[in-house]
Motif scaffolding. Structure first.
Motif, PDB file in Angstrom:
ATOM      1  N   ILE A   1       0.830  -1.207   0.000  1.00 16.09           N
ATOM      2  CA  ILE A   1       0.000   0.000   0.000  1.00 16.09           C
ATOM      3  C   ILE A   1       0.861   1.253   0.000  1.00 16.09           C
ATOM      4  CG2 ILE A   1      -0.261   0.166   2.510  1.00 16.09           C
ATOM      5  CD1 ILE A   1      -3.021   0.780  -0.091  1.00 16.09           C
ATOM      6  N   ALA A   2       2.045   1.180   0.629  1.00 16.78           N
ATOM      7  CA  ALA A   2       2.963   2.330   0.617  1.00 16.78           C
ATOM      8  C   ALA A   2       3.508   2.571  -0.790  1.00 16.78           C
ATOM      9  CB  ALA A   2       4.111   2.092   1.598  1.00 16.78           C
ATOM     10  N   PHE A   3       3.873   1.499  -1.484  1.00 13.03           N
ATOM     11  CA  PHE A   3       4.362   1.632  -2.861  1.00 13.03           C
ATOM     12  C   PHE A   3       3.312   2.307  -3.737  1.00 13.03           C
ATOM     13  CE2 PHE A   3       7.720  -2.015  -3.167  1.00 13.03           C
ATOM     14  CZ  PHE A   3       8.344  -1.510  -2.040  1.00 13.03           C
ATOM     15  N   ILE A   4       2.051   1.895  -3.558  1.00 16.42           N
ATOM     16  CA  ILE A   4       0.979   2.411  -4.412  1.00 16.42           C
ATOM     17  C   ILE A   4       0.696   3.882  -4.117  1.00 16.42           C
ATOM     18  CG2 ILE A   4      -1.460   2.202  -4.986  1.00 16.42           C
ATOM     19  CD1 ILE A   4      -1.205  -0.818  -4.300  1.00 16.42           C
ATOM     20  N   ILE A   5       0.448   4.192  -2.859  1.00 20.64           N
ATOM     21  CA  ILE A   5       0.060   5.562  -2.502  1.00 20.64           C
ATOM     22  C   ILE A   5       1.236   6.524  -2.627  1.00 20.64           C
ATOM     23  CG2 ILE A   5      -0.779   7.040  -0.634  1.00 20.64           C
ATOM     24  CD1 ILE A   5      -2.456   4.682   0.325  1.00 20.64           C
ATOM     25  N   GLY A   6       2.397   6.126  -2.103  1.00 20.22           N
ATOM     26  CA  GLY A   6       3.574   6.975  -2.226  1.00 20.22           C
ATOM     27  C   GLY A   6       4.002   7.142  -3.669  1.00 20.22           C
ATOM     28  N   GLY A   7       3.880   6.062  -4.439  1.00 22.31           N
ATOM     29  CA  GLY A   7       4.232   6.139  -5.850  1.00 22.31           C
ATOM     30  C   GLY A   7       3.303   7.065  -6.615  1.00 22.31           C
ATOM     31  N   ALA A   8       1.998   6.964  -6.333  1.00 25.02           N
ATOM     32  CA  ALA A   8       1.026   7.835  -7.012  1.00 25.02           C
ATOM     33  C   ALA A   8       1.283   9.297  -6.675  1.00 25.02           C
ATOM     34  CB  ALA A   8      -0.391   7.442  -6.608  1.00 25.02           C
TER      35      ALA A   8
ATOM     36  N   ILE B   1     -10.742   5.003  -7.453  1.00 24.35           N
ATOM     37  CA  ILE B   1     -11.907   4.191  -7.085  1.00 24.35           C
ATOM     38  C   ILE B   1     -11.479   2.797  -6.632  1.00 24.35           C
ATOM     39  CG2 ILE B   1     -13.960   3.036  -8.007  1.00 24.35           C
ATOM     40  CD1 ILE B   1     -14.344   5.540  -9.795  1.00 24.35           C
ATOM     41  N   LEU B   2     -10.523   2.199  -7.348  1.00 20.99           N
ATOM     42  CA  LEU B   2     -10.052   0.854  -6.994  1.00 20.99           C
ATOM     43  C   LEU B   2      -9.241   0.864  -5.704  1.00 20.99           C
ATOM     44  CD1 LEU B   2      -8.957  -0.471 -10.512  1.00 20.99           C
ATOM     45  CD2 LEU B   2     -11.019  -1.054  -9.231  1.00 20.99           C
ATOM     46  N   LEU B   3      -8.558   1.972  -5.441  1.00 18.58           N
ATOM     47  CA  LEU B   3      -7.707   2.063  -4.252  1.00 18.58           C
ATOM     48  C   LEU B   3      -8.525   2.308  -2.986  1.00 18.58           C
ATOM     49  CD1 LEU B   3      -4.830   2.192  -3.070  1.00 18.58           C
ATOM     50  CD2 LEU B   3      -4.801   4.630  -3.652  1.00 18.58           C
ATOM     51  N   THR B   4      -9.651   2.982  -3.098  1.00 19.82           N
ATOM     52  CA  THR B   4     -10.434   3.387  -1.922  1.00 19.82           C
ATOM     53  C   THR B   4     -10.836   2.221  -1.017  1.00 19.82           C
ATOM     54  OG1 THR B   4     -11.282   5.345  -3.078  1.00 19.82           O
ATOM     55  CG2 THR B   4     -12.519   4.573  -1.159  1.00 19.82           C
ATOM     56  N   PRO B   5     -11.376   1.103  -1.540  1.00 19.91           N
ATOM     57  CA  PRO B   5     -11.738  -0.014  -0.642  1.00 19.91           C
ATOM     58  C   PRO B   5     -10.539  -0.585   0.103  1.00 19.91           C
ATOM     59  CG  PRO B   5     -12.730  -0.296  -2.814  1.00 19.91           C
ATOM     60  CD  PRO B   5     -11.735   0.811  -2.939  1.00 19.91           C
ATOM     61  N   ILE B   6      -9.371  -0.538  -0.524  1.00 14.48           N
ATOM     62  CA  ILE B   6      -8.171  -1.076   0.122  1.00 14.48           C
ATOM     63  C   ILE B   6      -7.808  -0.225   1.330  1.00 14.48           C
ATOM     64  CG2 ILE B   6      -5.711  -1.551  -0.165  1.00 14.48           C
ATOM     65  CD1 ILE B   6      -6.306  -2.014  -3.163  1.00 14.48           C
ATOM     66  N   VAL B   7      -7.809   1.089   1.166  1.00 15.37           N
ATOM     67  CA  VAL B   7      -7.472   1.991   2.272  1.00 15.37           C
ATOM     68  C   VAL B   7      -8.492   1.847   3.408  1.00 15.37           C
ATOM     69  CG1 VAL B   7      -7.152   4.398   2.950  1.00 15.37           C
ATOM     70  CG2 VAL B   7      -6.312   3.610   0.726  1.00 15.37           C
ATOM     71  N   LEU B   8      -9.769   1.769   3.047  1.00 12.45           N
ATOM     72  CA  LEU B   8     -10.818   1.660   4.061  1.00 12.45           C
ATOM     73  C   LEU B   8     -10.757   0.323   4.803  1.00 12.45           C
ATOM     74  CD1 LEU B   8     -13.861   3.189   2.123  1.00 12.45           C
ATOM     75  CD2 LEU B   8     -12.479   4.280   3.902  1.00 12.45           C
TER      76      LEU B   8
END
Length: 293
Positions: free
Chosen positions: A21-28, A131-138
């Motif tokens: 999740i860090a790779f995804i959010i930090g990367g974005a 949209i795809l990332l939101t359920p993961i964070v929640l």
């Protein structure tokens, strides 16, 4: 297999999830922060893709490790159909399934994006990604030690995970940036990140302290329980990384037009990454192996 084996396996899988999740959010975040530099954008897209793969791997494996711990019949218990049927019909099972599907769709999205050979992301692609990332964070607020706390605490944890991932996940792209660009452009980007990071750290500390006050009913819980001891160790790592980040901001960044300092900054970011990994390991340990009493 002894029960402790499943617990430690869950810990390691959770750390992989944190990294994903860090790779995804930090990367974005860094994709847009460093968007003007073509030489780094392709690397960041691959970095995000690796993160989606790690997230999918950890989510699926975490589900079957949980099955195995219930069955307690060795590795074969991970495929016990009775326990699988039970778990998939529980709220916990639903969270695992939704998280796994979201990671799988994100991975497909990123692979398709990379296969096109383009490094620019359109507004539509950005919306789909979000949209795809939101359920993961929640999902982080629906599993673990805050599930029995009020909605306010769960919201705080969601924000905490989001900003933590943004900061930790930004370190590798920033390190790569220090290798690929130099001089005034590097100084400007690092200065901008430092300004944003100051705001991020404020939110991180506020959320972390608020969650801690809700978890620890009294001071004795903090100083006399294994969870409290682990929490203190985590705080020491956090203080260390904050001091290092402040040093990078106030000492290295103003001097980045000198190539010597740019190289030294790269080493400092690598050390910051090691501290970040220590924080993730400590977080996974106290929430999985120890647990709050």
């Amino acid at each position: 297999m002894i029960p402790e084996t499943w617990i430690y396996a869950t810990w390691l899988v959770k750390v992989i999830l944190y990294l994903g999740i860090a790779f995804i959010i930090g990367g974005a975040f860094c994709y847009f922060l460093l968007g003007r530099y073509v030489e780094i954008k392709g690397t960041i897209l691959k970095y995000i893709t690796i993160g989606t793969g790690l997230g999918l791997f950890s989510s699926v494996l975490g589900f079957f490790i949980l099955i195995g711990s219930f069955a307690n019949t060795g590795l074969s218990g991970m495929w016990d159909s009775n326990y699988i049927n039970i778990l998939v019909n529980t709220p916990t099972g639903h969270v695992y399934i939704i998280r796994s599907i979201s990671f799988a769709l994100l991975l497909i999205f990123m692979i398709v994006k990379l296969s096109k050979g383009t490094i620019d992301i359109s507004k539509t692609e950005g919306a789909i990604f979000t949209i795809l990332l939101t359920p993961i964070v929640l999902s982080f607020s629906q599993l673990g030690h805050v599930t029995n706390l009020p909605f306010f605490a769960q919201a705080l944890l969601t924000i905490h995970v989001l900003v933590m991932s943004l900061w930790m996940g930004s370190l590798y792209p920033l390190w790569k940036t220090s290798k690929k660009i130099n001089g005034l452009p590097l100084k400007e980007r690092m200065h901008l990140f430092g300004q944003i990071a100051a705001f991020i750290v404020g939110i991180l500390i506020a959320c972390g302290l608020s969650i801690a006050l809700l978890l620890f009913k009294d001071f004795n819980t903090l100083i006399n329980t294994p969870y409290g001891h682990g929490f203190i160790i985590k705080i020491l790592f956090v203080l260390s990384i904050l001091l290092l980040a402040a040093f990078n901001k106030w000492y290295f960044t103003p001097r980045l037009q000198d190539p010597k300092f740019a190289k030294q900054l790269g080493y400092a970011i690598l050390f910051e990454m090691s501290l970040g990994l220590s924080i993730l390991l400590a977080t996974g340990y106290i929430t999985t192996v120890v647990g709050i009493e």
